[in-house]
Design an enzyme around this catalytic site. Structure first.
Site, mmCIF file in Angstrom:
data_model
loop_
_atom_site.group_PDB
_atom_site.id
_atom_site.type_symbol
_atom_site.label_atom_id
_atom_site.label_comp_id
_atom_site.label_asym_id
_atom_site.label_seq_id
_atom_site.Cartn_x
_atom_site.Cartn_y
_atom_site.Cartn_z
ATOM 1 N N GLY A 218 -50.317 33.529 75.478
ATOM 2 C CA GLY A 218 -49.821 32.775 76.621
ATOM 3 C C GLY A 218 -48.635 31.905 76.247
ATOM 4 O O GLY A 218 -48.287 30.978 76.967
ATOM 5 N N GLU A 259 -52.839 36.774 69.748
ATOM 6 C CA GLU A 259 -52.423 38.099 70.217
ATOM 7 C C GLU A 259 -51.243 37.966 71.163
ATOM 8 O O GLU A 259 -51.368 38.165 72.370
ATOM 9 C CB GLU A 259 -53.603 38.812 70.884
ATOM 10 C CG GLU A 259 -54.420 37.882 71.740
ATOM 11 C CD GLU A 259 -55.778 38.423 72.085
ATOM 12 O OE1 GLU A 259 -56.424 39.027 71.218
ATOM 13 O OE2 GLU A 259 -56.185 38.222 73.231
ATOM 14 N N PRO A 260 -50.073 37.651 70.609
ATOM 15 C CA PRO A 260 -48.888 37.453 71.443
ATOM 16 C C PRO A 260 -48.300 38.772 71.928
ATOM 17 O O PRO A 260 -48.224 39.738 71.177
ATOM 18 C CB PRO A 260 -47.906 36.752 70.493
ATOM 19 C CG PRO A 260 -48.322 37.199 69.129
ATOM 20 C CD PRO A 260 -49.811 37.437 69.181
ATOM 21 N N GLY A 261 -47.928 38.788 73.193
ATOM 22 C CA GLY A 261 -47.200 39.932 73.742
ATOM 23 C C GLY A 261 -45.779 39.497 74.051
ATOM 24 O O GLY A 261 -44.835 39.746 73.311
ATOM 25 N N CYS A 328 -36.002 51.959 98.898
ATOM 26 C CA CYS A 328 -35.962 51.809 100.340
ATOM 27 C C CYS A 328 -37.003 50.820 100.837
ATOM 28 O O CYS A 328 -37.918 51.161 101.598
ATOM 29 C CB CYS A 328 -36.080 53.170 101.008
ATOM 30 S SG CYS A 328 -34.544 54.063 100.774
ATOM 31 N N TYR A 356 -43.569 43.539 79.693
ATOM 32 C CA TYR A 356 -44.064 43.873 81.028
ATOM 33 C C TYR A 356 -42.960 44.396 81.939
ATOM 34 O O TYR A 356 -42.951 44.103 83.136
ATOM 35 C CB TYR A 356 -44.778 42.660 81.660
ATOM 36 C CG TYR A 356 -45.812 42.075 80.746
ATOM 37 C CD1 TYR A 356 -46.989 42.760 80.496
ATOM 38 C CD2 TYR A 356 -45.601 40.866 80.085
ATOM 39 C CE1 TYR A 356 -47.934 42.258 79.622
ATOM 40 C CE2 TYR A 356 -46.533 40.356 79.209
ATOM 41 C CZ TYR A 356 -47.704 41.061 78.978
ATOM 42 O OH TYR A 356 -48.631 40.556 78.110
HETATM 43 C C1 LIG Z 1 -51.986 40.323 78.072
HETATM 44 C C2 LIG Z 1 -52.821 39.766 77.021
HETATM 45 C C3 LIG Z 1 -52.239 39.078 75.951
HETATM 46 C C4 LIG Z 1 -50.767 38.817 75.834
HETATM 47 O O1 LIG Z 1 -50.306 37.801 76.683
HETATM 48 P P1 LIG Z 1 -48.794 37.319 76.574
HETATM 49 O O2 LIG Z 1 -48.675 36.252 77.590
HETATM 50 O O3 LIG Z 1 -47.915 38.486 76.862
HETATM 51 O O4 LIG Z 1 -48.556 36.829 75.203
HETATM 52 C C5 LIG Z 1 -53.089 38.612 74.966
HETATM 53 N N1 LIG Z 1 -54.417 38.810 75.028
HETATM 54 C C6 LIG Z 1 -55.009 39.477 76.038
HETATM 55 C C7 LIG Z 1 -56.472 39.670 76.029
HETATM 56 C C8 LIG Z 1 -54.236 39.965 77.065
HETATM 57 O O5 LIG Z 1 -54.838 40.604 78.086
#
Ligand SMILES: *Cc1c(COP(=O)(O)O)cnc(C)c1O
Length: 413
Positions: A218, A259-261, A328, A356
């Site tokens: 997050g 767990e960074p995305g 459209c 995303y």
């Molecule tokens: C989507 C998700 C993340 C990544 O969140 P980000 O805001 O992109 O860092 C981490 N853990 C879990 C379980 C998720 O579903």
């Protein structure tokens, strides 16, 4: 990454196109690692739903990252990209027991987020270690769509259910080796995060054989100049101190996991689209690009503000534009944006297009999904080809024989 390089890449591979800067991904990975260098054992598991191209997964693997997955398909992609099963955590929500068993059979770390499946899984497989996802009921950020820790959220096992959880663990004799939370996609306030962490520590004391505590993600990244971003260095200092103290209390060192995305890939990504039409109306000037929310849905879905640059005319005089797509129905990327003067044929670059964006792309309007390029050490590598008409037809079943041919109705007077 240089805008001139982006323009070269667009000229080579065409538009619309996603480009990812490997160096930026690596530096974000390093930044988070450095912020937590006071922790004995740190684990970063890249949340691959943000961007799941195999090329990106291989890059993450080479950086030493683990993988956070939310579906059995993501697990399989991770294994294909070379991750060891033990470097993969599987954190689904609302999936079947069968899918969890399938992931467990592949040897990945299971994370369970509801008591029903926990009880079933524990009864059948008491020897497979399981992590549990806790919902600490803390609001991180203000938008209820992206704050998954609060009371109405579907995610995680409520902290108020801990007594029931402990009963299940005791009766099934299952082994809980990790506890986890993921409070949402926008940690605005470090103190809110630290508060949720205290709840996790309190919960952790109930389990004797933990190996890790996973604080989810997050992390907020800036979208434009002046945006607030998570101060990971400050978070690192404060959480490290607290985590180390907890480990002492617990009696042995544990692994601290994240767990960074978005944090790892958002700013590394650029979405390039070509301007088809510049349309002056009575109220604005529209720049219509050869794309739409079929390729980049975040502005329409979440109201995300992706900065838009005209990389074909970076020195041009700035004017106000509404940048829209070719779908459209309304697909506005940005209204009233000051952008260097746009001509038809110019290439626009949308920033923060790493997380995303491609993974949420669709074939709506029967358009092809874009190609993807990884920019690595000054070289462009195509990591996904643009789709073709065959991709639109794939899996469609021809039932032409079902329908009798009829002459078109002709209306005669
Ligand atoms: C989507 C998700 C993340 C990544 O969140 P980000 O805001 O992109 O860092 C981490 N853990 C879990 C379980 C998720 O579903």
């Amino acid at each position: 990454m240089e805008h001139a390089s982006l323009l070269d890449i667009a000229n080579t591979y065409g538009a619309p196109l996603y480009v990812y800067d490997a160096e930026k991904i690596a530096s974000q990975y390093q930044r988070l690692t450095d912020a937590f260098n006071g922790v004995e054992q740190l684990r970063l598991n890249y949340a691959c739903k943000a961007l799941s191209n195999l090329g990106i997964l291989r890059l993450m693997n080479s950086l030493g990252s683990g993988l956070d997955t939310v579906s059995i398909q993501e697990v399989r992609l991770g294994l294909l990209a070379g991750f060891k099963p033990e470097s993969i955590i599987y954190t689904p929500n609302g999936v079947s027991l069968e899918e969890i068993e399938e992931a467990a059979a592949l040897g990945v770390q299971i994370n369970i987020d509801n008591l029903s499946v926990l009880e079933q899984f524990g009864s059948k497989h008491p020897d497979i270690p399981v992590c549990i996802r806790i919902n600490p009921h803390v609001m991180a950020g203000g938008n209820s769509n992206i704050s998954v820790g609060h009371i109405d959220s579907k995610f995680g096992i409520s902290i108020h259910q801990i007594p029931h959880l402990l009963r299940i663990v005791e009766l099934t004799k299952m082994n809980i080796n990790g506890i986890h939370m993921h409070t949402g996609s926008d940690i605005l306030d470090i103190d809110v995060f630290l508060y949720a962490s205290e709840i996790l520590f309190e919960t952790a004391k109930n389990f004797k054989s933990l190996q890790f505590i996973d604080f989810g993600s997050g992390f907020k990244v800036p979208y434009k100049e002046g945006d607030i971003e998570t101060n990971v260095e400050e978070l690192g200092k404060k959480l490290t101190k607290r985590f180390n103290a907890f480990c002492k209390e617990y009696g042995r060192p544990l692994t601290l996991a994240f767990e960074p995305g978005k944090f790892l890939v958002s700013e590394a990504g650029y979405f390039l689209a070509k301007v088809n039409v510049v349309k002056q109306t009575t109220s604005t000037v529209f720049a219509s690009v050869d794309s739409g929310f079929n390729h980049l849905i975040r502005p329409m879905l979440y109201g995300s503000n992706h900065e838009i640059l005209n990389i074909s005319n970076p020195k041009g005089r700035e004017r106000y534009y509404s940048v829209v797509g070719y779908i459209c129905e309304t697909d506005t990327f940005g209204s009233n944006r000051r952008i260097n003067e746009i001509k038809e044929g110019d290439v626009l670059a949308f920033r923060n297009a790493g997380a995303y964006c491609f993974t949420m792309a669709s074939n709506y309007n029967s358009r092809y999904r874009p190609a993807e390029v990884l920019w690595h050490k000054g070289k462009a590598h195509l990591i996904r080809e643009r789709e073709t008409f065959d991709d639109i037809l794939r899996n469609q079943v021809d039932i032409s024989a079902v329908f009798e041919e009829k002459k078109p109705a002709v209306v005669t007077k």
